[in-house]
Scaffold this active site. Sequence first.
Site, PDB file in Angstrom:
ATOM      1  N   ALA A 247       0.764  -1.245   0.000  1.00 51.51           N
ATOM      2  CA  ALA A 247       0.000   0.000   0.000  1.00 51.51           C
ATOM      3  C   ALA A 247       0.798   1.301   0.000  1.00 51.51           C
ATOM      4  CB  ALA A 247      -0.935  -0.003   1.201  1.00 51.51           C
ATOM      5  N   PRO A 249       3.052   4.546  -0.662  1.00 53.96           N
ATOM      6  CA  PRO A 249       2.676   5.533   0.367  1.00 53.96           C
ATOM      7  C   PRO A 249       1.177   5.741   0.549  1.00 53.96           C
ATOM      8  CG  PRO A 249       3.372   6.670  -1.617  1.00 53.96           C
ATOM      9  CD  PRO A 249       3.542   5.199  -1.897  1.00 53.96           C
ATOM     10  N   LYS A 252      -3.292   4.912  -3.584  1.00 53.85           N
ATOM     11  CA  LYS A 252      -4.430   4.103  -4.044  1.00 53.85           C
ATOM     12  C   LYS A 252      -5.306   3.689  -2.863  1.00 53.85           C
ATOM     13  CE  LYS A 252      -1.829   2.584  -8.049  1.00 53.85           C
ATOM     14  NZ  LYS A 252      -0.479   2.969  -7.590  1.00 53.85           N
ATOM     15  N   ASP A 297       4.460  -8.264   5.946  1.00 56.30           N
ATOM     16  CA  ASP A 297       4.870  -8.842   4.658  1.00 56.30           C
ATOM     17  C   ASP A 297       3.635  -9.477   3.993  1.00 56.30           C
ATOM     18  OD1 ASP A 297       5.847 -10.357   2.593  1.00 56.30           O
ATOM     19  OD2 ASP A 297       7.534 -11.189   3.727  1.00 56.30           O
ATOM     20  N   ASP A 328      -0.875  -3.847  -6.071  1.00 56.51           N
ATOM     21  CA  ASP A 328      -0.108  -2.844  -6.832  1.00 56.51           C
ATOM     22  C   ASP A 328       1.352  -3.204  -6.550  1.00 56.51           C
ATOM     23  OD1 ASP A 328       0.286  -0.499  -8.372  1.00 56.51           O
ATOM     24  OD2 ASP A 328       0.579   0.685  -6.559  1.00 56.51           O
ATOM     25  N   CYS A 378       3.895  -0.292 -12.404  1.00 51.71           N
ATOM     26  CA  CYS A 378       4.278   0.911 -13.171  1.00 51.71           C
ATOM     27  C   CYS A 378       5.516   0.590 -13.995  1.00 51.71           C
ATOM     28  CB  CYS A 378       4.483   2.107 -12.248  1.00 51.71           C
ATOM     29  SG  CYS A 378       5.781   1.870 -11.027  1.00 51.71           S
TER      30      CYS A 378
HETATM   31  N1  SAM Z   1       0.079   1.208  -3.955  1.00 53.29           N
HETATM   32  C1  SAM Z   1       1.042   2.230  -3.574  1.00 53.29           C
HETATM   33  C2  SAM Z   1       0.449   3.595  -3.885  1.00 53.29           C
HETATM   34  O1  SAM Z   1      -0.337   3.710  -4.807  1.00 53.29           O
HETATM   35  O2  SAM Z   1       0.788   4.554  -3.185  1.00 53.29           O
HETATM   36  C3  SAM Z   1       2.383   2.010  -4.232  1.00 53.29           C
HETATM   37  C4  SAM Z   1       2.940   0.630  -3.946  1.00 53.29           C
HETATM   38  S1  SAM Z   1       4.570   0.387  -4.558  1.00 53.29           S
HETATM   39  C5  SAM Z   1       4.308   0.116  -6.228  1.00 53.29           C
HETATM   40  C6  SAM Z   1       4.951  -1.199  -3.970  1.00 53.29           C
HETATM   41  C7  SAM Z   1       5.075  -1.283  -2.454  1.00 53.29           C
HETATM   42  O3  SAM Z   1       5.225  -2.654  -2.116  1.00 53.29           O
HETATM   43  C8  SAM Z   1       6.269  -0.571  -1.835  1.00 53.29           C
HETATM   44  O4  SAM Z   1       5.832   0.403  -0.933  1.00 53.29           O
HETATM   45  C9  SAM Z   1       7.023  -1.674  -1.100  1.00 53.29           C
HETATM   46  O5  SAM Z   1       7.519  -1.262   0.156  1.00 53.29           O
HETATM   47  C10 SAM Z   1       5.950  -2.710  -0.925  1.00 53.29           C
HETATM   48  N2  SAM Z   1       6.394  -4.109  -0.741  1.00 53.29           N
HETATM   49  C11 SAM Z   1       7.446  -4.744  -1.293  1.00 53.29           C
HETATM   50  N3  SAM Z   1       7.484  -6.029  -0.898  1.00 53.29           N
HETATM   51  C12 SAM Z   1       6.408  -6.222  -0.098  1.00 53.29           C
HETATM   52  C13 SAM Z   1       5.893  -7.346   0.613  1.00 53.29           C
HETATM   53  N4  SAM Z   1       6.496  -8.526   0.582  1.00 53.29           N
HETATM   54  N5  SAM Z   1       4.763  -7.163   1.335  1.00 53.29           N
HETATM   55  C14 SAM Z   1       4.138  -5.965   1.373  1.00 53.29           C
HETATM   56  N6  SAM Z   1       4.599  -4.877   0.744  1.00 53.29           N
HETATM   57  C15 SAM Z   1       5.707  -4.998   0.011  1.00 53.29           C
END
Ligand code: SAM
Length: 463
Positions: A247, A249, A252, A297, A328, A378
Amino acid sequence: MPVFPIISLKPEVREYLKRVFLNKELLAAVGHQEAEQRFERLLSCLSHPPSHTCVRASTHLAPVDEIRQRLREELKKQQLCGSSAEVPVEIVPHPCIPDVLLLPVHGPRPVQQCQSEVVVGALCGSAVLRGAHVYAPGIVASPKFMKAGDVVSVFSDTDGRCTRGATGFQGHKVFVGNGVAEMDRAAIFCTKEAPKGVGVRMTEPLYQSPSFDGVLPNLAFLQNLPSVVVGHVLGPCLGERVLDICAAPGGKTCHIASLMKDQGEVVALDKIRNKIDRVRQNAQMLQLQSIKVFCFDGVKAVSSDTEKLKETEGPPFPPESFDRVLLDAPCSGLGQRPNMANTWSLKEICSYQPLQRKLFQAAVSLLKKGGVLVYSTCTVTLAENEEQVAWALKTFPCLTLQPQEPHIGAEGMPGAGLSPEQLRLLQRFSPELSWEQTQANTPLPDRASTDTIGFFIAKFLKS
Ligand code: SAM
Protein backbone atom coordinates in the site's frame (compact mmCIF):
# COMPACT_ATOMS: atom_id res chain seq x y z
CA MET A 1 9.22 16.17 -29.75
CA PRO A 2 11.91 18.82 -29.06
CA VAL A 3 15.51 17.73 -28.50
CA PHE A 4 16.03 16.41 -24.98
CA PRO A 5 18.20 13.48 -23.84
CA ILE A 6 16.65 10.02 -24.04
CA ILE A 7 16.72 7.86 -20.91
CA SER A 8 20.15 6.44 -20.23
CA LEU A 9 20.13 2.70 -19.46
CA LYS A 10 22.81 0.08 -18.90
CA PRO A 11 23.47 -1.51 -22.36
CA GLU A 12 22.28 -4.93 -21.10
CA VAL A 13 18.99 -3.37 -19.92
CA ARG A 14 18.51 -1.53 -23.20
CA GLU A 15 19.09 -4.76 -25.15
CA TYR A 16 16.64 -6.63 -22.91
CA LEU A 17 13.95 -3.98 -23.38
CA LYS A 18 14.58 -3.95 -27.10
CA ARG A 19 13.99 -7.71 -27.20
CA VAL A 20 10.72 -7.18 -25.27
CA PHE A 21 9.52 -4.52 -27.70
CA LEU A 22 10.66 -6.46 -30.76
CA ASN A 23 9.27 -9.83 -29.68
CA LYS A 24 8.02 -12.22 -32.37
CA GLU A 25 4.31 -11.83 -31.56
CA LEU A 26 4.51 -8.05 -31.64
CA LEU A 27 6.53 -8.06 -34.87
CA ALA A 28 3.86 -10.24 -36.48
CA ALA A 29 1.16 -7.84 -35.28
CA VAL A 30 2.68 -4.43 -36.15
CA GLY A 31 5.72 -5.11 -38.35
CA HIS A 32 9.43 -4.54 -37.72
CA GLN A 33 9.61 -0.85 -38.57
CA GLU A 34 6.68 0.16 -36.37
CA ALA A 35 7.95 -1.98 -33.45
CA GLU A 36 11.39 -0.39 -33.66
CA GLN A 37 9.94 3.10 -33.83
CA ARG A 38 7.79 2.41 -30.79
CA PHE A 39 10.82 1.27 -28.83
CA GLU A 40 12.84 4.39 -29.73
CA ARG A 41 9.85 6.60 -28.87
CA LEU A 42 9.50 4.85 -25.53
CA LEU A 43 13.11 5.68 -24.61
CA SER A 44 12.47 9.29 -25.54
CA CYS A 45 9.12 9.54 -23.72
CA LEU A 46 10.51 8.12 -20.49
CA SER A 47 12.94 11.00 -19.98
CA HIS A 48 10.19 13.61 -20.51
CA PRO A 49 7.40 14.40 -18.07
CA PRO A 50 3.83 13.64 -19.24
CA SER A 51 2.07 16.56 -20.92
CA HIS A 52 -0.26 17.11 -17.97
CA THR A 53 -0.35 17.14 -14.20
CA CYS A 54 -3.08 14.90 -12.84
CA VAL A 55 -4.90 15.80 -9.65
CA ARG A 56 -7.34 13.49 -7.89
CA ALA A 57 -10.12 15.44 -6.26
CA SER A 58 -11.22 14.30 -2.79
CA THR A 59 -14.82 13.84 -3.79
CA HIS A 60 -15.66 12.34 -0.38
CA LEU A 61 -15.05 15.83 1.04
CA ALA A 62 -16.39 18.19 -1.66
CA PRO A 63 -17.89 18.11 -5.17
CA VAL A 64 -15.31 18.10 -7.96
CA ASP A 65 -16.51 21.45 -9.40
CA GLU A 66 -15.99 23.14 -6.06
CA ILE A 67 -12.49 21.65 -5.77
CA ARG A 68 -11.71 22.79 -9.32
CA GLN A 69 -12.81 26.35 -8.49
CA ARG A 70 -10.85 26.50 -5.25
CA LEU A 71 -7.78 25.06 -6.96
CA ARG A 72 -7.95 27.73 -9.63
CA GLU A 73 -8.18 30.46 -6.98
CA GLU A 74 -5.26 29.02 -4.98
CA LEU A 75 -3.00 28.71 -8.03
CA LYS A 76 -3.84 32.26 -9.13
CA LYS A 77 -3.01 33.52 -5.63
CA GLN A 78 0.33 31.74 -5.85
CA GLN A 79 1.11 33.60 -9.07
CA LEU A 80 0.01 36.97 -7.74
CA CYS A 81 2.34 36.72 -4.76
CA GLY A 82 5.13 35.68 -7.13
CA SER A 83 5.85 32.37 -5.41
CA SER A 84 5.48 30.41 -8.63
CA ALA A 85 6.31 30.89 -12.27
CA GLU A 86 3.51 32.50 -14.26
CA VAL A 87 1.44 29.78 -15.91
CA PRO A 88 -2.04 30.02 -17.36
CA VAL A 89 -4.31 28.32 -14.82
CA GLU A 90 -6.12 25.85 -17.05
CA ILE A 91 -7.85 23.03 -15.17
CA VAL A 92 -9.68 20.50 -17.30
CA PRO A 93 -11.99 17.81 -15.89
CA HIS A 94 -11.26 14.36 -17.32
CA PRO A 95 -14.15 13.43 -19.66
CA CYS A 96 -14.64 9.93 -18.26
CA ILE A 97 -13.07 9.88 -14.81
CA PRO A 98 -15.23 11.95 -12.48
CA ASP A 99 -12.62 12.72 -9.81
CA VAL A 100 -9.74 13.69 -12.12
CA LEU A 101 -8.61 17.23 -12.96
CA LEU A 102 -5.86 17.81 -15.52
CA LEU A 103 -3.48 20.75 -15.81
CA PRO A 104 -1.33 21.12 -18.93
CA VAL A 105 2.45 21.05 -18.68
CA HIS A 106 4.27 23.34 -21.14
CA GLY A 107 7.75 22.42 -22.29
CA PRO A 108 10.52 22.00 -22.91
CA ARG A 109 10.66 25.80 -23.29
CA PRO A 110 13.69 27.77 -24.46
CA VAL A 111 15.36 28.90 -21.22
CA GLN A 112 18.73 30.68 -21.23
CA GLN A 113 21.23 29.13 -18.84
CA CYS A 114 23.11 31.40 -16.43
CA GLN A 115 26.62 31.28 -14.94
CA SER A 116 25.86 29.96 -11.45
CA GLU A 117 25.07 26.25 -11.30
CA VAL A 118 23.24 24.28 -8.66
CA VAL A 119 23.31 20.49 -9.08
CA VAL A 120 20.52 18.36 -7.66
CA GLY A 121 20.01 14.60 -7.32
CA ALA A 122 18.13 12.69 -10.04
CA LEU A 123 14.91 12.33 -8.01
CA CYS A 124 14.88 16.03 -7.22
CA GLY A 125 15.58 16.82 -10.90
CA SER A 126 12.60 14.68 -11.97
CA ALA A 127 10.36 16.45 -9.42
CA VAL A 128 11.45 19.83 -10.82
CA LEU A 129 10.49 18.65 -14.31
CA ARG A 130 7.01 17.96 -12.89
CA GLY A 131 6.59 21.44 -11.38
CA ALA A 132 8.27 21.22 -7.97
CA HIS A 133 10.71 23.71 -6.47
CA VAL A 134 14.13 22.45 -5.34
CA TYR A 135 14.08 21.32 -1.73
CA ALA A 136 17.36 21.85 0.13
CA PRO A 137 18.05 18.13 0.84
CA GLY A 138 18.00 17.49 -2.93
CA ILE A 139 20.92 19.87 -3.59
CA VAL A 140 24.30 18.17 -4.05
CA ALA A 141 26.45 21.03 -5.35
CA SER A 142 26.26 24.82 -5.39
CA PRO A 143 28.61 27.72 -6.17
CA LYS A 144 31.13 28.38 -3.40
CA PHE A 145 29.75 31.81 -2.54
CA MET A 146 26.06 31.22 -3.26
CA LYS A 147 23.80 33.60 -1.30
CA ALA A 148 20.04 33.69 -0.91
CA GLY A 149 18.66 35.78 -3.78
CA ASP A 150 21.22 34.62 -6.37
CA VAL A 151 19.83 33.55 -9.75
CA VAL A 152 21.03 30.01 -10.53
CA SER A 153 20.68 27.37 -13.23
CA VAL A 154 19.61 23.98 -11.90
CA PHE A 155 21.06 20.73 -13.30
CA SER A 156 20.09 17.15 -12.54
CA ASP A 157 22.93 14.73 -11.74
CA THR A 158 21.21 11.90 -13.58
CA ASP A 159 23.89 9.27 -12.87
CA GLY A 160 24.34 10.13 -9.17
CA ARG A 161 28.06 10.86 -9.58
CA CYS A 162 28.33 14.33 -7.99
CA THR A 163 29.82 14.49 -4.47
CA ARG A 164 27.59 16.16 -1.89
CA GLY A 165 28.93 19.60 -1.00
CA ALA A 166 30.88 20.05 -4.25
CA THR A 167 31.21 23.56 -5.67
CA GLY A 168 30.79 22.40 -9.27
CA PHE A 169 30.32 19.26 -11.36
CA GLN A 170 31.77 18.42 -14.74
CA GLY A 171 30.06 15.01 -15.12
CA HIS A 172 26.89 14.22 -17.04
CA LYS A 173 24.08 16.58 -16.01
CA VAL A 174 20.82 17.76 -17.54
CA PHE A 175 19.54 21.35 -17.35
CA VAL A 176 16.07 21.57 -15.77
CA GLY A 177 15.58 25.34 -15.47
CA ASN A 178 16.52 28.54 -13.62
CA GLY A 179 15.54 29.69 -10.16
CA VAL A 180 16.43 31.93 -7.23
CA ALA A 181 18.36 30.53 -4.26
CA GLU A 182 16.42 30.86 -1.00
CA MET A 183 19.38 29.85 1.18
CA ASP A 184 23.06 30.61 1.41
CA ARG A 185 25.39 27.71 0.60
CA ALA A 186 26.34 27.43 4.29
CA ALA A 187 22.72 26.81 5.29
CA ILE A 188 22.60 23.85 2.92
CA PHE A 189 25.91 22.12 3.57
CA CYS A 190 27.35 23.44 6.84
CA THR A 191 24.64 22.58 9.35
CA LYS A 192 24.54 19.70 11.83
CA GLU A 193 20.95 18.82 10.98
CA ALA A 194 19.71 18.06 7.48
CA PRO A 195 18.52 21.28 5.79
CA LYS A 196 14.78 21.80 5.44
CA GLY A 197 12.56 23.79 3.07
CA VAL A 198 12.91 25.23 -0.41
CA GLY A 199 16.54 25.72 -1.45
CA VAL A 200 15.88 27.09 -4.94
CA ARG A 201 12.54 28.56 -6.00
CA MET A 202 12.11 27.76 -9.70
CA THR A 203 11.26 30.86 -11.72
CA GLU A 204 12.01 29.59 -15.25
CA PRO A 205 11.50 25.81 -15.21
CA LEU A 206 12.19 23.95 -18.44
CA TYR A 207 8.73 22.41 -18.10
CA GLN A 208 6.17 24.84 -16.78
CA SER A 209 3.41 23.58 -14.52
CA PRO A 210 2.04 24.81 -11.20
CA SER A 211 3.74 23.86 -7.95
CA PHE A 212 1.33 22.08 -5.60
CA ASP A 213 3.38 22.62 -2.50
CA GLY A 214 0.81 23.17 0.28
CA VAL A 215 -2.03 23.76 -2.20
CA LEU A 216 -5.33 22.32 -0.86
CA PRO A 217 -3.52 19.24 0.49
CA ASN A 218 -6.73 17.54 1.64
CA LEU A 219 -8.73 18.23 -1.53
CA ALA A 220 -6.23 17.99 -4.40
CA PHE A 221 -4.04 14.86 -4.36
CA LEU A 222 -1.31 14.60 -7.00
CA GLN A 223 -1.51 11.15 -8.57
CA ASN A 224 -0.57 9.76 -11.97
CA LEU A 225 -3.62 9.18 -14.16
CA PRO A 226 -3.21 5.37 -14.48
CA SER A 227 -2.99 5.11 -10.68
CA VAL A 228 -6.38 6.81 -10.40
CA VAL A 229 -7.75 4.44 -13.04
CA VAL A 230 -6.72 1.50 -10.80
CA GLY A 231 -9.10 2.59 -8.01
CA HIS A 232 -12.02 2.82 -10.44
CA VAL A 233 -11.20 -0.52 -12.05
CA LEU A 234 -11.16 -2.16 -8.62
CA GLY A 235 -14.64 -0.64 -8.16
CA PRO A 236 -14.99 -0.84 -4.36
CA CYS A 237 -18.53 -0.54 -2.95
CA LEU A 238 -19.73 1.04 0.30
CA GLY A 239 -19.47 -1.31 3.28
CA GLU A 240 -17.01 -3.74 1.69
CA ARG A 241 -13.76 -5.05 3.17
CA VAL A 242 -10.88 -4.33 0.81
CA LEU A 243 -7.19 -5.29 1.04
CA ASP A 244 -4.40 -3.19 -0.44
CA ILE A 245 -1.57 -5.66 -0.02
CA CYS A 246 1.35 -3.35 -1.05
CA ALA A 247 0.00 0.00 0.00
CA ALA A 248 2.70 2.57 0.77
CA PRO A 249 2.68 5.53 0.37
CA GLY A 250 -1.07 5.01 0.19
CA GLY A 251 -2.27 6.99 -2.83
CA LYS A 252 -4.43 4.10 -4.04
CA THR A 253 -5.47 3.07 -0.52
CA CYS A 254 -6.88 6.55 0.07
CA HIS A 255 -8.59 6.58 -3.32
CA ILE A 256 -10.29 3.26 -2.54
CA ALA A 257 -11.53 4.59 0.83
CA SER A 258 -12.71 7.80 -0.85
CA LEU A 259 -14.66 5.83 -3.51
CA MET A 260 -16.29 3.92 -0.62
CA LYS A 261 -17.19 7.27 0.99
CA ASP A 262 -15.16 6.10 3.96
CA GLN A 263 -17.77 3.44 4.72
CA GLY A 264 -16.42 -0.09 5.10
CA GLU A 265 -12.85 -1.17 5.79
CA VAL A 266 -9.68 -0.73 3.76
CA VAL A 267 -6.77 -2.77 5.12
CA ALA A 268 -3.38 -1.42 4.00
CA LEU A 269 -0.25 -3.56 4.32
CA ASP A 270 3.34 -2.71 3.50
CA LYS A 271 6.54 -4.49 4.42
CA ILE A 272 8.64 -1.36 4.99
CA ARG A 273 8.06 0.25 8.38
CA ASN A 274 8.99 3.84 7.59
CA LYS A 275 6.84 3.80 4.45
CA ILE A 276 3.82 2.77 6.52
CA ASP A 277 3.86 6.16 8.29
CA ARG A 278 3.23 7.82 4.93
CA VAL A 279 0.03 5.79 4.51
CA ARG A 280 -1.15 6.94 7.96
CA GLN A 281 -0.24 10.57 7.19
CA ASN A 282 -2.07 10.50 3.87
CA ALA A 283 -5.16 8.88 5.41
CA GLN A 284 -5.16 11.52 8.15
CA MET A 285 -4.64 14.39 5.72
CA LEU A 286 -7.54 13.16 3.56
CA GLN A 287 -9.70 12.62 6.67
CA LEU A 288 -10.29 8.93 5.99
CA GLN A 289 -11.17 6.82 9.05
CA SER A 290 -11.88 3.50 7.34
CA ILE A 291 -8.20 2.75 6.60
CA LYS A 292 -6.39 0.29 8.89
CA VAL A 293 -2.64 0.28 8.38
CA PHE A 294 -0.25 -2.57 9.26
CA CYS A 295 3.44 -3.09 8.68
CA PHE A 296 3.39 -6.67 7.39
CA ASP A 297 4.87 -8.84 4.66
CA GLY A 298 2.08 -9.46 2.14
CA VAL A 299 3.56 -12.84 1.23
CA LYS A 300 2.86 -14.01 4.80
CA ALA A 301 -0.53 -12.32 5.14
CA VAL A 302 -2.54 -15.58 4.93
CA SER A 303 -2.95 -17.28 8.30
CA SER A 304 -2.22 -20.97 8.79
CA ASP A 305 -4.96 -23.33 9.99
CA THR A 306 -4.30 -22.90 13.71
CA GLU A 307 -4.04 -19.14 13.48
CA LYS A 308 -7.23 -19.14 11.46
CA LEU A 309 -9.23 -19.78 14.60
CA LYS A 310 -8.01 -16.54 16.15
CA GLU A 311 -10.33 -13.62 15.47
CA THR A 312 -7.85 -10.77 15.19
CA GLU A 313 -8.22 -7.45 13.45
CA GLY A 314 -4.74 -7.44 11.94
CA PRO A 315 -2.70 -9.77 9.73
CA PRO A 316 -2.29 -12.63 9.09
CA PHE A 317 -5.88 -13.03 7.88
CA PRO A 318 -7.86 -16.21 7.26
CA PRO A 319 -8.27 -17.16 3.58
CA GLU A 320 -11.22 -15.56 1.77
CA SER A 321 -11.40 -12.53 4.10
CA PHE A 322 -11.78 -9.74 1.55
CA ASP A 323 -14.34 -8.64 -1.03
CA ARG A 324 -11.65 -7.03 -3.19
CA VAL A 325 -7.86 -7.14 -3.24
CA LEU A 326 -5.47 -4.72 -4.90
CA LEU A 327 -1.96 -5.95 -5.67
CA ASP A 328 -0.11 -2.84 -6.83
CA ALA A 329 3.08 -4.82 -7.02
CA PRO A 330 6.66 -3.82 -6.26
CA CYS A 331 8.19 -3.68 -9.74
CA SER A 332 11.13 -2.51 -11.82
CA GLY A 333 9.40 0.89 -12.22
CA LEU A 334 10.55 1.34 -15.82
CA GLY A 335 7.37 3.23 -16.69
CA GLN A 336 8.09 6.11 -14.29
CA ARG A 337 8.41 9.51 -15.97
CA PRO A 338 10.41 11.65 -16.17
CA ASN A 339 13.39 9.38 -15.63
CA MET A 340 16.54 10.53 -17.36
CA ALA A 341 18.75 7.68 -16.17
CA ASN A 342 18.21 4.22 -14.78
CA THR A 343 21.33 2.74 -13.22
CA TRP A 344 19.89 -0.70 -12.43
CA SER A 345 21.50 -3.89 -13.67
CA LEU A 346 19.53 -6.45 -15.69
CA LYS A 347 19.59 -8.73 -12.64
CA GLU A 348 17.83 -6.07 -10.58
CA ILE A 349 15.29 -5.37 -13.32
CA CYS A 350 14.49 -9.08 -13.59
CA SER A 351 14.35 -9.74 -9.85
CA TYR A 352 10.67 -8.84 -9.32
CA GLN A 353 8.79 -11.62 -11.08
CA PRO A 354 9.16 -14.26 -8.31
CA LEU A 355 8.14 -11.83 -5.53
CA GLN A 356 5.14 -10.65 -7.53
CA ARG A 357 4.02 -14.28 -7.91
CA LYS A 358 4.29 -14.94 -4.17
CA LEU A 359 2.25 -11.81 -3.44
CA PHE A 360 -0.25 -12.82 -6.13
CA GLN A 361 -0.68 -16.22 -4.51
CA ALA A 362 -1.43 -14.59 -1.13
CA ALA A 363 -3.82 -12.12 -2.80
CA VAL A 364 -5.80 -14.93 -4.48
CA SER A 365 -6.02 -16.85 -1.24
CA LEU A 366 -7.25 -13.84 0.76
CA LEU A 367 -9.95 -13.00 -1.79
CA LYS A 368 -13.52 -14.25 -1.23
CA LYS A 369 -15.16 -16.32 -3.96
CA GLY A 370 -16.94 -13.87 -6.25
CA GLY A 371 -14.41 -11.20 -5.28
CA VAL A 372 -12.33 -8.96 -7.54
CA LEU A 373 -8.52 -8.89 -7.73
CA VAL A 374 -6.67 -6.08 -9.50
CA TYR A 375 -2.99 -6.49 -10.35
CA SER A 376 -1.03 -3.42 -11.42
CA THR A 377 2.56 -2.28 -12.02
CA CYS A 378 4.28 0.91 -13.17
CA THR A 379 6.62 -0.89 -15.52
CA VAL A 380 6.73 -1.79 -19.21
CA THR A 381 8.26 -5.30 -19.28
CA LEU A 382 6.31 -8.38 -20.41
CA ALA A 383 7.77 -10.43 -17.54
CA GLU A 384 6.03 -8.33 -14.89
CA ASN A 385 2.82 -7.70 -16.83
CA GLU A 386 1.33 -9.93 -19.55
CA GLU A 387 3.53 -12.92 -18.57
CA GLN A 388 2.23 -12.65 -15.01
CA VAL A 389 -1.34 -12.69 -16.31
CA ALA A 390 -0.64 -15.79 -18.43
CA TRP A 391 0.94 -17.48 -15.40
CA ALA A 392 -1.96 -16.49 -13.11
CA LEU A 393 -4.63 -17.83 -15.49
CA LYS A 394 -2.75 -21.14 -15.73
CA THR A 395 -1.99 -21.43 -12.01
CA PHE A 396 -5.38 -20.38 -10.62
CA PRO A 397 -8.23 -21.90 -12.67
CA CYS A 398 -10.64 -20.03 -10.36
CA LEU A 399 -9.57 -16.71 -11.95
CA THR A 400 -11.02 -15.16 -15.08
CA LEU A 401 -10.01 -11.91 -16.74
CA GLN A 402 -12.62 -9.15 -16.55
CA PRO A 403 -13.33 -6.05 -18.64
CA GLN A 404 -12.08 -2.82 -17.08
CA GLU A 405 -14.02 0.36 -16.52
CA PRO A 406 -12.73 2.88 -17.46
CA HIS A 407 -10.51 1.51 -20.20
CA ILE A 408 -8.64 4.54 -21.53
CA GLY A 409 -5.20 2.97 -22.06
CA ALA A 410 -4.12 0.60 -24.82
CA GLU A 411 -4.67 -3.16 -24.74
CA GLY A 412 -2.08 -5.66 -23.52
CA MET A 413 1.12 -6.19 -25.52
CA PRO A 414 1.52 -9.38 -27.57
CA GLY A 415 4.46 -11.59 -26.56
CA ALA A 416 3.25 -13.69 -23.62
CA GLY A 417 1.01 -16.10 -25.52
CA LEU A 418 -2.28 -14.44 -24.52
CA SER A 419 -5.13 -14.51 -27.05
CA PRO A 420 -6.31 -11.27 -28.77
CA GLU A 421 -9.49 -11.46 -26.61
CA GLN A 422 -7.42 -11.70 -23.44
CA LEU A 423 -5.15 -8.82 -24.53
CA ARG A 424 -8.22 -6.64 -25.12
CA LEU A 425 -9.22 -7.12 -21.48
CA LEU A 426 -5.87 -5.78 -20.25
CA GLN A 427 -5.00 -2.12 -19.94
CA ARG A 428 -1.48 -0.99 -20.79
CA PHE A 429 -0.56 2.68 -20.64
CA SER A 430 2.07 3.06 -23.35
CA PRO A 431 3.37 6.62 -23.67
CA GLU A 432 5.13 5.70 -26.93
CA LEU A 433 1.71 5.27 -28.55
CA SER A 434 0.72 8.90 -27.79
CA TRP A 435 3.44 10.17 -30.12
CA GLU A 436 1.08 11.08 -32.99
CA GLN A 437 -1.28 12.85 -30.60
CA THR A 438 1.54 14.88 -29.08
CA GLN A 439 2.76 15.85 -32.54
CA ALA A 440 -0.73 16.83 -33.65
CA ASN A 441 -1.37 18.93 -30.51
CA THR A 442 -4.39 16.85 -29.62
CA PRO A 443 -6.46 18.62 -26.93
CA LEU A 444 -5.57 17.86 -23.34
CA PRO A 445 -8.15 15.35 -22.07
CA ASP A 446 -7.63 13.04 -25.06
CA ARG A 447 -3.85 13.31 -25.07
CA ALA A 448 -3.64 12.94 -21.28
CA SER A 449 -5.25 9.53 -21.45
CA THR A 450 -2.27 8.10 -23.30
CA ASP A 451 0.64 10.47 -22.58
CA THR A 452 1.10 9.06 -19.08
CA ILE A 453 3.64 7.06 -17.15
CA GLY A 454 4.02 3.47 -18.42
CA PHE A 455 1.56 1.34 -16.45
CA PHE A 456 -0.29 -1.96 -16.54
CA ILE A 457 -3.64 -3.12 -15.09
CA ALA A 458 -5.31 -6.54 -15.07
CA LYS A 459 -8.66 -7.30 -13.41
CA PHE A 460 -9.67 -10.81 -12.31
CA LEU A 461 -12.81 -12.37 -10.85
CA LYS A 462 -12.46 -15.35 -8.48
CA SER A 463 -15.17 -17.89 -9.02
N1 SAM B 1 0.08 1.21 -3.96
C1 SAM B 1 1.04 2.23 -3.57
C2 SAM B 1 0.45 3.60 -3.89
O1 SAM B 1 -0.34 3.71 -4.81
O2 SAM B 1 0.79 4.55 -3.19
C3 SAM B 1 2.38 2.01 -4.23
C4 SAM B 1 2.94 0.63 -3.95
S1 SAM B 1 4.57 0.39 -4.56
C5 SAM B 1 4.31 0.12 -6.23
C6 SAM B 1 4.95 -1.20 -3.97
C7 SAM B 1 5.08 -1.28 -2.45
O3 SAM B 1 5.22 -2.65 -2.12
C8 SAM B 1 6.27 -0.57 -1.83
O4 SAM B 1 5.83 0.40 -0.93
C9 SAM B 1 7.02 -1.67 -1.10
O5 SAM B 1 7.52 -1.26 0.16
C10 SAM B 1 5.95 -2.71 -0.93
N2 SAM B 1 6.39 -4.11 -0.74
C11 SAM B 1 7.45 -4.74 -1.29
N3 SAM B 1 7.48 -6.03 -0.90
C12 SAM B 1 6.41 -6.22 -0.10
C13 SAM B 1 5.89 -7.35 0.61
N4 SAM B 1 6.50 -8.53 0.58
N5 SAM B 1 4.76 -7.16 1.33
C14 SAM B 1 4.14 -5.96 1.37
N6 SAM B 1 4.60 -4.88 0.74
C15 SAM B 1 5.71 -5.00 0.01
